[in-house]
Motif scaffolding. Structure first.
Motif, mmCIF file in Angstrom:
data_model
loop_
_atom_site.group_PDB
_atom_site.id
_atom_site.type_symbol
_atom_site.label_atom_id
_atom_site.label_comp_id
_atom_site.label_asym_id
_atom_site.label_seq_id
_atom_site.Cartn_x
_atom_site.Cartn_y
_atom_site.Cartn_z
ATOM 1 N N GLU A 1 -24.156 -12.564 31.994
ATOM 2 C CA GLU A 1 -23.344 -12.657 33.201
ATOM 3 C C GLU A 1 -22.432 -13.875 33.160
ATOM 4 O O GLU A 1 -22.660 -14.817 32.399
ATOM 5 C CB GLU A 1 -24.226 -12.666 34.450
ATOM 6 C CG GLU A 1 -24.966 -11.333 34.616
ATOM 7 C CD GLU A 1 -25.521 -11.108 36.003
ATOM 8 O OE1 GLU A 1 -25.570 -12.062 36.810
ATOM 9 O OE2 GLU A 1 -25.912 -9.952 36.280
ATOM 10 N N MET A 2 -21.379 -13.842 34.037
ATOM 11 C CA MET A 2 -20.385 -14.898 34.070
ATOM 12 C C MET A 2 -19.965 -15.159 35.518
ATOM 13 O O MET A 2 -19.912 -14.228 36.329
ATOM 14 C CB MET A 2 -19.152 -14.513 33.245
ATOM 15 C CG MET A 2 -19.455 -14.152 31.800
ATOM 16 S SD MET A 2 -17.994 -13.618 30.883
ATOM 17 C CE MET A 2 -17.179 -15.194 30.593
ATOM 18 N N VAL A 3 -19.640 -16.428 35.811
ATOM 19 C CA VAL A 3 -19.110 -16.806 37.122
ATOM 20 C C VAL A 3 -18.029 -17.852 36.919
ATOM 21 O O VAL A 3 -17.951 -18.486 35.866
ATOM 22 C CB VAL A 3 -20.211 -17.368 38.057
ATOM 23 C CG1 VAL A 3 -21.256 -16.304 38.381
ATOM 24 C CG2 VAL A 3 -20.871 -18.609 37.449
ATOM 25 N N GLN A 4 -17.200 -18.051 37.942
ATOM 26 C CA GLN A 4 -16.224 -19.145 37.941
ATOM 27 C C GLN A 4 -16.658 -20.168 38.973
ATOM 28 O O GLN A 4 -16.965 -19.818 40.120
ATOM 29 C CB GLN A 4 -14.820 -18.639 38.258
ATOM 30 C CG GLN A 4 -13.761 -19.729 38.143
ATOM 31 C CD GLN A 4 -12.346 -19.222 38.341
ATOM 32 O OE1 GLN A 4 -12.106 -18.289 39.104
ATOM 33 N NE2 GLN A 4 -11.390 -19.826 37.644
ATOM 34 N N HIS B 1 -30.904 -13.676 32.476
ATOM 35 C CA HIS B 1 -30.294 -12.381 32.771
ATOM 36 C C HIS B 1 -29.290 -12.450 33.904
ATOM 37 O O HIS B 1 -28.151 -12.051 33.743
ATOM 38 C CB HIS B 1 -31.384 -11.355 33.102
ATOM 39 C CG HIS B 1 -30.859 -9.988 33.385
ATOM 40 N ND1 HIS B 1 -30.366 -9.612 34.624
ATOM 41 C CD2 HIS B 1 -30.740 -8.897 32.584
ATOM 42 C CE1 HIS B 1 -29.965 -8.356 34.570
ATOM 43 N NE2 HIS B 1 -30.184 -7.897 33.347
ATOM 44 N N GLY B 2 -29.705 -12.926 35.078
ATOM 45 C CA GLY B 2 -28.818 -12.969 36.230
ATOM 46 C C GLY B 2 -28.268 -14.355 36.467
ATOM 47 O O GLY B 2 -28.987 -15.345 36.365
ATOM 48 N N LEU B 3 -26.970 -14.450 36.792
ATOM 49 C CA LEU B 3 -26.329 -15.733 37.063
ATOM 50 C C LEU B 3 -25.527 -15.627 38.359
ATOM 51 O O LEU B 3 -24.561 -14.859 38.435
ATOM 52 C CB LEU B 3 -25.400 -16.133 35.919
ATOM 53 C CG LEU B 3 -24.701 -17.484 36.070
ATOM 54 C CD1 LEU B 3 -25.710 -18.618 36.014
ATOM 55 C CD2 LEU B 3 -23.639 -17.664 34.992
ATOM 56 N N THR B 4 -25.940 -16.377 39.365
ATOM 57 C CA THR B 4 -25.262 -16.374 40.659
ATOM 58 C C THR B 4 -24.859 -17.797 41.006
ATOM 59 O O THR B 4 -25.656 -18.723 40.863
ATOM 60 C CB THR B 4 -26.192 -15.819 41.758
ATOM 61 O OG1 THR B 4 -26.548 -14.473 41.415
ATOM 62 C CG2 THR B 4 -25.520 -15.839 43.116
ATOM 63 N N LEU B 5 -23.613 -17.970 41.441
ATOM 64 C CA LEU B 5 -23.131 -19.281 41.874
ATOM 65 C C LEU B 5 -23.059 -19.301 43.393
ATOM 66 O O LEU B 5 -22.556 -18.354 44.014
ATOM 67 C CB LEU B 5 -21.767 -19.585 41.267
ATOM 68 C CG LEU B 5 -21.203 -20.977 41.582
ATOM 69 C CD1 LEU B 5 -20.500 -21.561 40.374
ATOM 70 C CD2 LEU B 5 -20.230 -20.933 42.773
ATOM 71 N N ASN B 6 -23.558 -20.379 43.985
ATOM 72 C CA ASN B 6 -23.461 -20.545 45.435
ATOM 73 C C ASN B 6 -23.039 -21.974 45.736
ATOM 74 O O ASN B 6 -23.551 -22.927 45.143
ATOM 75 C CB ASN B 6 -24.797 -20.241 46.112
ATOM 76 C CG ASN B 6 -24.657 -20.108 47.615
ATOM 77 O OD1 ASN B 6 -23.811 -19.344 48.094
ATOM 78 N ND2 ASN B 6 -25.458 -20.831 48.369
ATOM 79 N N VAL B 7 -22.095 -22.131 46.662
ATOM 80 C CA VAL B 7 -21.621 -23.456 47.067
ATOM 81 C C VAL B 7 -22.391 -23.870 48.311
ATOM 82 O O VAL B 7 -22.359 -23.169 49.333
ATOM 83 C CB VAL B 7 -20.107 -23.448 47.341
ATOM 84 C CG1 VAL B 7 -19.631 -24.845 47.745
ATOM 85 C CG2 VAL B 7 -19.340 -22.947 46.117
ATOM 86 N N GLU B 8 -23.090 -24.996 48.214
ATOM 87 C CA GLU B 8 -23.931 -25.475 49.304
ATOM 88 C C GLU B 8 -23.547 -26.907 49.660
ATOM 89 O O GLU B 8 -23.685 -27.811 48.831
ATOM 90 C CB GLU B 8 -25.403 -25.385 48.885
ATOM 91 C CG GLU B 8 -25.799 -23.954 48.484
ATOM 92 C CD GLU B 8 -27.164 -23.846 47.838
ATOM 93 O OE1 GLU B 8 -27.963 -24.799 47.962
ATOM 94 O OE2 GLU B 8 -27.437 -22.800 47.200
#
Length: 344
Positions: free
Chosen positions: A63-66, A104-111
């Motif tokens: 997986e990929m995120v920005q 496996h899973g990649l999640t980005l969250n801004v906190e």
């Protein structure tokens, strides 16, 4: 020598070797081709992000995120460098992570203005929350108190979504197909779903996101083997289904008013038959880069989809940058690096 200096030195030393499988890419029949439909067409870049595999190997690019700085972050299950960070041009910035064998899973969250990553690890049977540079700050362990599992091996998390109030939702997509709902402190609040064919159950709850396109946020959850996205309330009540016949969709990624997803397989589900799916704000498939043109019948039923061009092998995730270019991570693709699709 620290890790980041090592990257700089080895990158310079191997300047002529920064590719994964150059001969294959140079001869690829669709190199620089334009793919997609309607307003969503893209030029293929097969060499984006290609590195010297002797220094920066990948196994599966899951997986990929920005992030908030515009960097593209790739998750791979190679424990020499689980996380590879690029700029948008595909230049290496840094690598980190050696403790995620089942990444496996990649999640980005801004906190509170800070980026955090949530890594779902199949082998560790848990989700690990880290800072953007890899410091572990929280672990969502095997949910023993859920009363659904005999042992941790039955629990194989695949994806995470984080709500505005800090609640965390985890899909057990390779395990018993439950959705685990936690508060931000890691206390289990609810369990719903499970394995089955009924609307509120799953054959493969592979991915999850929070859909905020309407006034009331909802959960959009993949049922990959059934070629569906299923919508639930934030409390876990089934609402509706988006049917995508012939499209074995991975996690839904929402950008502006559209849904993007890597379609890992198509047709009857054979290997190496994937493409990318793009749905509009009405949840209709409008473009399928690498796939057949989406066609709906007069009664609004999508006709079965399949791969049209063998651009992708087993695409597992898609990341959309601020310029609406796409980055495609692939599973079981011969240890190749991601493919970039530049919007035209």
């Amino acid at each position: 020598m620290n890790r980041r200096n090592f990257i700089q030195n080895t990158s310079l030393a191997s300047a002529g070797l920064l590719f994964c499988t150059p001969a294959l890419h140079a001869m690829h029949p669709y190199k620089d081709a334009i793919i997609g439909h309607g307003d969503f067409k893209y030029k293929i870049d097969l060499n984006w992000g290609a590195l010297n595999a002797n220094f920066y190997p990948v196994e599966n690019c899951h997986e990929m995120v920005q992030d908030s700085k515009g960097r593209i972050i790739l998750l791979t299950d190679h424990i020499k460098n689980n996380v590879i960070v690029y700029d948008k041009n595909g230049n290496l910035i840094e690598v980190w992570g050696t403790e995620f064998p089942g990444a496996h899973g990649l999640t980005l969250n801004v906190e509170n203005g800070e980026d955090f990553l949530y890594i779902a690890d199949n082998n560790r049977h848990e989700v690990i929350k880290t800072t953007i540079d890899g410091k572990v700050v929280q672990i969502f362990k095997f949910p023993e108190t859920a009363g659904k599992y005999k042992n941790k091996e039955e629990y194989i998390p695949t994806e995470t979504a984080v709500a505005a109030n800090g609640d965390v939702y985890i899909t057990d997509g390779y395990g018993a197909q439950y959705i685990l709902h936690y508060n931000e402190k890691g206390h289990l609040l609810n369990v719903f779903g499970g394995k089955g064919k009924e609307d509120h159950l799953f054959g493969n709850a592979h991915g999850i996101t929070i859909d905020t396109r309407e006034n009331e946020p909802t959960l959009l959850i993949t049922d990959r083997m059934e070629n569906k996205f299923k919508r639930f309330s934030m409390q876990g009540k089934y609402i509706s289904t988006i049917h995508l016949p012939g499209a074995f969709v991975c996690r839904p990624v929402i950008h502006n008013k559209n849904i993007y997803t890597a379609t890992i397989w198509s047709g009857d589900g054979a290997m190496d038959t994937g493409f990318i799916s793009i749905l509009n704000k009405e949840n209709k498939l409008v473009s399928a880069p690498g796939g057949t043109e989406p066609i709906y019948s007069k009664d609004g039923i999508l006709q079965p989809m399949q791969q049209a061009l063998r651009v992708f092998k087993n695409p597992h995730d898609v990341c959309i940058d601020t310029d609406e270019n796409l980055y495609v991570a692939q599973w079981s693709s011969g240890k190749t690096y991601p493919i970039k699709l530049t919007r035209v």
